[in-house]
Design a protein around this motif. Structure first.
Motif, mmCIF file in Angstrom:
data_model
loop_
_atom_site.group_PDB
_atom_site.id
_atom_site.type_symbol
_atom_site.label_atom_id
_atom_site.label_comp_id
_atom_site.label_asym_id
_atom_site.label_seq_id
_atom_site.Cartn_x
_atom_site.Cartn_y
_atom_site.Cartn_z
ATOM 1 N N VAL A 1 -6.843 -16.196 -12.363
ATOM 2 C CA VAL A 1 -7.274 -15.364 -11.190
ATOM 3 C C VAL A 1 -6.241 -14.816 -10.463
ATOM 4 O O VAL A 1 -6.101 -13.785 -9.955
ATOM 5 C CB VAL A 1 -8.041 -16.312 -9.990
ATOM 6 N N PHE A 2 -4.824 -15.305 -10.761
ATOM 7 C CA PHE A 2 -3.703 -14.768 -9.903
ATOM 8 C C PHE A 2 -2.937 -14.320 -11.029
ATOM 9 O O PHE A 2 -1.509 -14.148 -10.752
ATOM 10 C CB PHE A 2 -3.089 -15.842 -9.215
ATOM 11 N N PHE A 3 -3.368 -13.800 -12.368
ATOM 12 C CA PHE A 3 -2.552 -12.911 -13.156
ATOM 13 C C PHE A 3 -1.424 -13.830 -13.790
ATOM 14 O O PHE A 3 -0.340 -13.301 -14.388
ATOM 15 C CB PHE A 3 -1.863 -11.786 -12.673
ATOM 16 N N GLU A 4 -1.291 -15.223 -13.673
ATOM 17 C CA GLU A 4 -0.529 -16.060 -14.143
ATOM 18 C C GLU A 4 0.833 -15.751 -13.914
ATOM 19 O O GLU A 4 1.845 -15.762 -14.815
ATOM 20 C CB GLU A 4 -0.572 -16.496 -15.525
ATOM 21 N N VAL A 5 1.200 -15.546 -12.537
ATOM 22 C CA VAL A 5 2.552 -14.648 -12.175
ATOM 23 C C VAL A 5 3.648 -15.782 -12.108
ATOM 24 O O VAL A 5 4.748 -15.567 -12.165
ATOM 25 C CB VAL A 5 2.670 -14.096 -10.837
ATOM 26 N N ALA A 6 3.183 -17.116 -11.980
ATOM 27 C CA ALA A 6 3.996 -18.479 -11.790
ATOM 28 C C ALA A 6 4.713 -18.283 -13.186
ATOM 29 O O ALA A 6 5.931 -18.945 -13.201
ATOM 30 C CB ALA A 6 3.613 -19.348 -11.154
ATOM 31 N N SER A 7 4.243 -17.859 -14.152
ATOM 32 C CA SER A 7 4.823 -18.256 -15.670
ATOM 33 C C SER A 7 5.675 -16.919 -16.018
ATOM 34 O O SER A 7 6.461 -17.149 -16.916
ATOM 35 C CB SER A 7 3.821 -18.364 -16.592
ATOM 36 N N LEU A 8 5.785 -16.094 -15.337
ATOM 37 C CA LEU A 8 6.710 -14.771 -15.516
ATOM 38 C C LEU A 8 8.097 -15.291 -15.330
ATOM 39 O O LEU A 8 8.339 -16.068 -14.506
ATOM 40 C CB LEU A 8 6.393 -13.639 -14.556
ATOM 41 N N PRO A 9 8.966 -14.742 -16.362
ATOM 42 C CA PRO A 9 10.282 -15.162 -16.155
ATOM 43 C C PRO A 9 10.984 -14.580 -15.127
ATOM 44 O O PRO A 9 10.605 -13.236 -14.666
ATOM 45 C CB PRO A 9 10.830 -14.774 -17.456
ATOM 46 N N LEU A 10 12.076 -15.201 -14.204
ATOM 47 C CA LEU A 10 12.630 -14.610 -13.273
ATOM 48 C C LEU A 10 13.586 -13.372 -13.861
ATOM 49 O O LEU A 10 14.117 -13.525 -14.958
ATOM 50 C CB LEU A 10 13.464 -15.536 -12.521
ATOM 51 N N THR B 1 11.456 -6.901 -10.637
ATOM 52 C CA THR B 1 11.025 -7.662 -11.523
ATOM 53 C C THR B 1 9.726 -7.182 -12.679
ATOM 54 O O THR B 1 9.863 -7.026 -13.772
ATOM 55 C CB THR B 1 10.170 -9.042 -11.177
ATOM 56 N N LYS B 2 9.046 -6.223 -11.884
ATOM 57 C CA LYS B 2 8.238 -5.368 -12.868
ATOM 58 C C LYS B 2 8.622 -3.926 -13.286
ATOM 59 O O LYS B 2 8.015 -3.342 -13.777
ATOM 60 C CB LYS B 2 6.819 -5.068 -11.884
ATOM 61 N N ASP B 3 10.011 -3.690 -12.841
ATOM 62 C CA ASP B 3 10.830 -2.562 -13.302
ATOM 63 C C ASP B 3 10.047 -1.093 -12.673
ATOM 64 O O ASP B 3 9.623 -0.250 -13.229
ATOM 65 C CB ASP B 3 10.915 -2.426 -14.873
ATOM 66 N N LYS C 1 0.865 -1.143 -0.139
ATOM 67 C CA LYS C 1 0.025 0.017 0.110
ATOM 68 C C LYS C 1 0.886 1.255 -0.331
ATOM 69 O O LYS C 1 0.191 2.066 -0.522
ATOM 70 C CB LYS C 1 -0.934 0.108 1.196
ATOM 71 N N CYS C 2 2.030 1.197 0.447
ATOM 72 C CA CYS C 2 2.871 2.465 0.677
ATOM 73 C C CYS C 2 3.452 2.817 -0.793
ATOM 74 O O CYS C 2 3.409 3.870 -0.894
ATOM 75 C CB CYS C 2 4.134 1.971 1.481
ATOM 76 N N VAL C 3 3.566 1.838 -1.750
ATOM 77 C CA VAL C 3 3.746 2.552 -3.214
ATOM 78 C C VAL C 3 2.595 2.233 -4.028
ATOM 79 O O VAL C 3 2.993 2.238 -5.418
ATOM 80 C CB VAL C 3 4.801 1.537 -3.457
ATOM 81 N N ASN C 4 1.444 1.929 -3.586
ATOM 82 C CA ASN C 4 0.174 1.946 -4.317
ATOM 83 C C ASN C 4 0.429 0.609 -5.505
ATOM 84 O O ASN C 4 0.100 0.918 -6.692
ATOM 85 C CB ASN C 4 -0.005 3.287 -5.057
ATOM 86 N N ALA C 5 0.944 -0.449 -4.979
ATOM 87 C CA ALA C 5 1.276 -1.526 -6.141
ATOM 88 C C ALA C 5 0.082 -2.082 -6.589
ATOM 89 O O ALA C 5 -0.915 -2.079 -5.547
ATOM 90 C CB ALA C 5 1.955 -2.586 -5.346
ATOM 91 N N GLY C 6 -0.016 -2.332 -7.770
ATOM 92 C CA GLY C 6 -1.126 -2.765 -8.425
ATOM 93 C C GLY C 6 -1.400 -4.275 -8.061
ATOM 94 O O GLY C 6 -0.401 -4.945 -7.608
ATOM 95 N N MET C 7 -2.785 -4.905 -8.316
ATOM 96 C CA MET C 7 -2.936 -6.204 -8.082
ATOM 97 C C MET C 7 -1.892 -7.239 -8.537
ATOM 98 O O MET C 7 -1.524 -8.472 -7.898
ATOM 99 C CB MET C 7 -4.305 -6.594 -8.156
ATOM 100 N N ASP C 8 -1.341 -6.673 -9.767
ATOM 101 C CA ASP C 8 -0.728 -7.884 -10.452
ATOM 102 C C ASP C 8 0.835 -7.969 -9.674
ATOM 103 O O ASP C 8 1.348 -8.973 -9.698
ATOM 104 C CB ASP C 8 -0.393 -7.535 -12.118
ATOM 105 N N THR C 9 1.186 -6.846 -9.094
ATOM 106 C CA THR C 9 2.511 -6.643 -8.563
ATOM 107 C C THR C 9 2.504 -7.365 -7.269
ATOM 108 O O THR C 9 3.268 -7.914 -6.753
ATOM 109 C CB THR C 9 3.096 -5.252 -8.612
#
Length: 431
Positions: free
Chosen positions: A410-419, A359-361, A315-323
């Motif tokens: 539902v979880f934005f498929e974050v497990a498939s994102l490259p490291l 990771t999200k830059d 919440k401090c950085v207003n991170a989006g749900m995907d982040t």
């Protein structure tokens, strides 16, 4: 290593718990519980609590019985006080010594102490006298607030709670103090690597147990706080009590039952947990284990968990749900890593969030995050490097519950994102 025993093959550890199709992110919206009871005549889910209402305490007024009005009661009280005052005056007058006193002086004192006709009428009518009105109208004396009760001053650029000033459920006045208290309370629950104290267990068995608990959390649609608390209670219990490998699943399922009672609005009942264990344990064994865990932990189960800190820091950085979901994925994967058990929840949450931001830059560890978390970049670097090594390791086919869970839309498929590239990560850690 199989965790279950018994004849039923339907709910073995980490295999055949039915998956649910979700249509919305259950973190932010209300979660609708569904019955975990199996079909084909298996035991149905029952409520774990009896009637907790106050229906048996309702008082019914009898007919013909009238309550005294407030005015009558106040009048009776006023007349009683006047009578008591007169008796006190008479007693005072009679106690005066005869030496140096005259009948005139006694009569004068009695007249001075006797309430005036205006006061008697005001008391009978339950109306404040002019003197009482003046006292009531006087402003209260200014008192200095003690230092320990003074509200913490938060710089305007770091204030993230004022926007919720109208929402009492967010506790904006106390949010910073609450999380500071939880961070201090973490010192009481610091763990070490307890596996040397467990001759029958090893880190792989613990990882299999947690992988299975993730499936239980999904099947029962429990809050994520319930999962984290169950893992914490299991670790604290195992750090103090040697457990045979055949009883490890009983420890995990019982810890999940206790955590459900603590966190959930409608927790699953004992029969549900017996069913998911494939009836490998008896009801008496589960209840006995529940008592053993609570006594071992001295009934202090409000253990700070990283999931709560993660939501706060995001919440401090207003991170989006995907982040935020990506950080949750990293945090949930860390539950299976024995080397990260000794880390404090607030530090682990900070490391997971920073890794998601890189990771999200989306930047690095900003001053507002330093203010609310209390951690500098130097504090996070060792934990982030261990997280990176854990995520970069080849996945174990036996431990797929978390990866499968966060591969869903539902979880934005974050497990498939490259490291993230290690060079980019190290550059961010040097800032």
């Amino acid at each position: 290593m199989p965790l279950t025993r018994g004849k039923k093959p339907t709910a073995t550890a980490g295999s055949k718990i039915p998956k649910l199709t979700k249509t919305e992110n259950q973190e932010e919206g209300p979660q609708v519980k569904r019955s975990s009871s199996p079909p084909n005549g298996a035991p149905k889910k029952r409520t774990a609590f009896i009637d907790i209402t106050n229906a048996h305490k309702v008082q019914i007024s009898l007919p013909g019985r009238k309550k005294e009005s407030v005015k009558k009661t106040a009048r009776k009280t006023s007349s009683t006080s006047v009578s008591a005052k007169n008796q006190a005056n008479l007693k005072k007058s009679s106690s005066v010594s005869s030496e140096g006193t005259t009948a005139e002086k006694e009569r004068t004192d009695a007249e001075e102490e006797k309430p005036s006709q205006e006061e008697e009428e005001a008391a009978q009518k339950n109306v404040a006298t002019p003197v009482e009105k003046l006292v009531a109208a006087a402003p209260p004396a200014a008192r200095e607030v003690p230092t320990h009760l003074q509200r913490q001053q938060i710089p305007e650029e770091f204030d993230i709670d004022s926007e919720n000033s109208e929402d009492c459920y967010m506790c904006p006045e106390y949010a910073k103090d609450i999380f500071d208290y939880l961070k201090q309370r973490e010192e009481k629950f610091v763990l070490c690597n307890y596996m040397p104290k467990q001759p029958s267990l090893n880190p792989e068995m613990r990882a299999i147990l947690i992988d299975w608990l993730v499936e239980v959390q999904e099947n029962f649609e429990l809050y994520h706080e319930t999962l984290y608390l169950a893992v914490k209670m299991s670790d604290h219990y195992l750090s103090q009590t040697p457990v045979h490998r055949e009883m490890l699943q009983l420890v995990g399922s019982t810890a999940m039952l206790i955590a459900s009672k603590f966190e959930e609005r409608s927790p699953p009942c004992v029969d549900d947990f017996l069913y998911i264990c494939d009836d490998a344990y008896k009801r008496e064994e589960l209840i006995s284990m529940e008592a053993s865990i609570l006594q071992t932990l001295s009934f202090d189960i409000n253990i700070p968990i990283p999931y709560r800190f993660l939501r706060r820091y995001a919440k401090c950085v207003n991170a989006g749900m995907d982040t935020l979901t990506l950080a949750r994925y990293y945090c949930e994967m860390s539950l299976m890593e024995m080397d990260l058990v000794p880390e404090r929840g607030s530090l682990l949450a900070s490391a997971c969030l920073l890794m998601a931001l890189v990771t999200k830059d989306l930047g690095g560890w900003s001053p507002i995050l330093q203010f609310h978390s209390g951690y500098q970049m130097s504090d996070l670097a060792p934990v982030i490097r261990r997280l990176y090594l854990m995520l970069a390791a080849p996945p174990d086919d036996k431990l797929r519950a978390i990866r499968n869970k966060y591969s869903h839309k539902v979880f934005f498929e974050v497990a498939s994102l490259p490291l993230v590239n290690i060079d980019i990560l190290e550059k961010a850690l040097l800032q």
